[in-house]
Scaffold this motif. Sequence first.
Motif, PDB file in Angstrom:
ATOM      1  N   SER A   1       0.796  -1.231   0.000  1.00  0.00           N
ATOM      2  CA  SER A   1       0.000   0.000   0.000  1.00  0.00           C
ATOM      3  C   SER A   1       0.826   1.278   0.000  1.00  0.00           C
ATOM      4  O   SER A   1       0.463   2.244  -0.648  1.00  0.00           O
ATOM      5  CB  SER A   1      -0.991  -0.008   1.166  1.00  0.00           C
ATOM      6  OG  SER A   1      -0.332  -0.352   2.349  1.00  0.00           O
ATOM      7  N   ASN A   2       1.981   1.278   0.707  1.00  0.00           N
ATOM      8  CA  ASN A   2       2.719   2.551   0.755  1.00  0.00           C
ATOM      9  C   ASN A   2       4.151   2.469   0.207  1.00  0.00           C
ATOM     10  O   ASN A   2       4.884   3.464   0.227  1.00  0.00           O
ATOM     11  CB  ASN A   2       2.739   3.102   2.195  1.00  0.00           C
ATOM     12  CG  ASN A   2       3.383   2.130   3.165  1.00  0.00           C
ATOM     13  OD1 ASN A   2       4.089   1.197   2.774  1.00  0.00           O
ATOM     14  ND2 ASN A   2       3.158   2.348   4.445  1.00  0.00           N
ATOM     15  N   GLY A   3       4.544   1.271  -0.281  1.00  0.00           N
ATOM     16  CA  GLY A   3       5.876   1.147  -0.878  1.00  0.00           C
ATOM     17  C   GLY A   3       7.020   1.144   0.115  1.00  0.00           C
ATOM     18  O   GLY A   3       8.181   1.030  -0.264  1.00  0.00           O
ATOM     19  N   GLN A   4       6.708   1.254   1.404  1.00  0.00           N
ATOM     20  CA  GLN A   4       7.745   1.252   2.441  1.00  0.00           C
ATOM     21  C   GLN A   4       8.411  -0.114   2.546  1.00  0.00           C
ATOM     22  O   GLN A   4       7.742  -1.136   2.432  1.00  0.00           O
ATOM     23  CB  GLN A   4       7.083   1.547   3.800  1.00  0.00           C
ATOM     24  CG  GLN A   4       6.699   2.989   3.963  1.00  0.00           C
ATOM     25  CD  GLN A   4       7.688   3.709   4.856  1.00  0.00           C
ATOM     26  OE1 GLN A   4       8.829   3.278   4.990  1.00  0.00           O
ATOM     27  NE2 GLN A   4       7.261   4.806   5.452  1.00  0.00           N
ATOM     28  N   ILE A   5       9.709  -0.119   2.790  1.00  0.00           N
ATOM     29  CA  ILE A   5      10.413  -1.396   2.951  1.00  0.00           C
ATOM     30  C   ILE A   5      10.184  -1.917   4.368  1.00  0.00           C
ATOM     31  O   ILE A   5      10.392  -1.195   5.345  1.00  0.00           O
ATOM     32  CB  ILE A   5      11.907  -1.229   2.652  1.00  0.00           C
ATOM     33  CG1 ILE A   5      12.073  -0.825   1.181  1.00  0.00           C
ATOM     34  CG2 ILE A   5      12.669  -2.515   2.940  1.00  0.00           C
ATOM     35  CD1 ILE A   5      13.446  -0.358   0.826  1.00  0.00           C
TER      36      ILE A   5
END
Length: 255
Positions: free
Chosen positions: A52-56
């Motif tokens: 959803s947010n591309g965060q690793i």
Amino acid sequence: MKGKSPYIGVFIAVSLLLAVAASGCISTGTKEKVLVVGTSADFPPFEYKNASNGQITGFDISLIKLIAKKMGYDKVEVKDMDFDSLIPALQTGKVDVVIAGMTITQEREKVVDFSIPYWEADQAVLVRKDSGIKVSSVDDLKGKKIGVEKGTTGAIYVKKHLGNSSTIKEYPTYVAATEALLNGQVDAVVLDSPVAKMFSKKYSVEIVYTIKTGEHYGIAVKKGNKKLLDGINNALKGIMNSPEWNKLVEEYFGS
Ligand code: ARG
């Protein structure tokens, strides 16, 4: 004398500027302590990008954040790159540590130092569901097109055992290798068993064989960086012997 005064004025002005700049430096001297971490975020549940947010995120990322906190770091900065760029990034000082489901091997130990092991894995053979491919030994992969991630233990194993008899395609990431499997460019992908298990839940693929390689994952630091390695090992031991470990495992493996 008169002609020199403008220069003195400039001199004073420059000195003042330098003094102000220097004091600025001193005040930022209480800089945040940042641990720069290299990973390859294509390896769920160890490291992957949140849809959803591309965060690793992932097990490894949470683990290194816990370790960093225990070691007194204020912040962790995660740098994502292809798996085979990780060891060079350590060597050139681009990152302080690598956590990437990286197997401790004798070859790698020649160029980096590893922490105590924190996970175990084998190599799994992943095929498309309904491909009809049956594998009961490594030999059954002869003549097949096999996808691997460049620089991994899976790639090394497949090249060693099937290099003469199969077509081996190396991809920069497991995401690319899995896509190649799904669209029929390769017949099988060989990758770490815990990750293969995750992929088999997410995509129309299944594990048909496991090669018992008995690998152990470690956190890598630049060769000779004993201070950092000792700190990591102490923190890691503490976490593995505390309820924090089970919490982490439950969060990312659900068991
Ligand atoms: N354990 C294998 C190795 O060390 C694969 C690791 C791949 N990790 C990743 N984040 N893509 O070679």
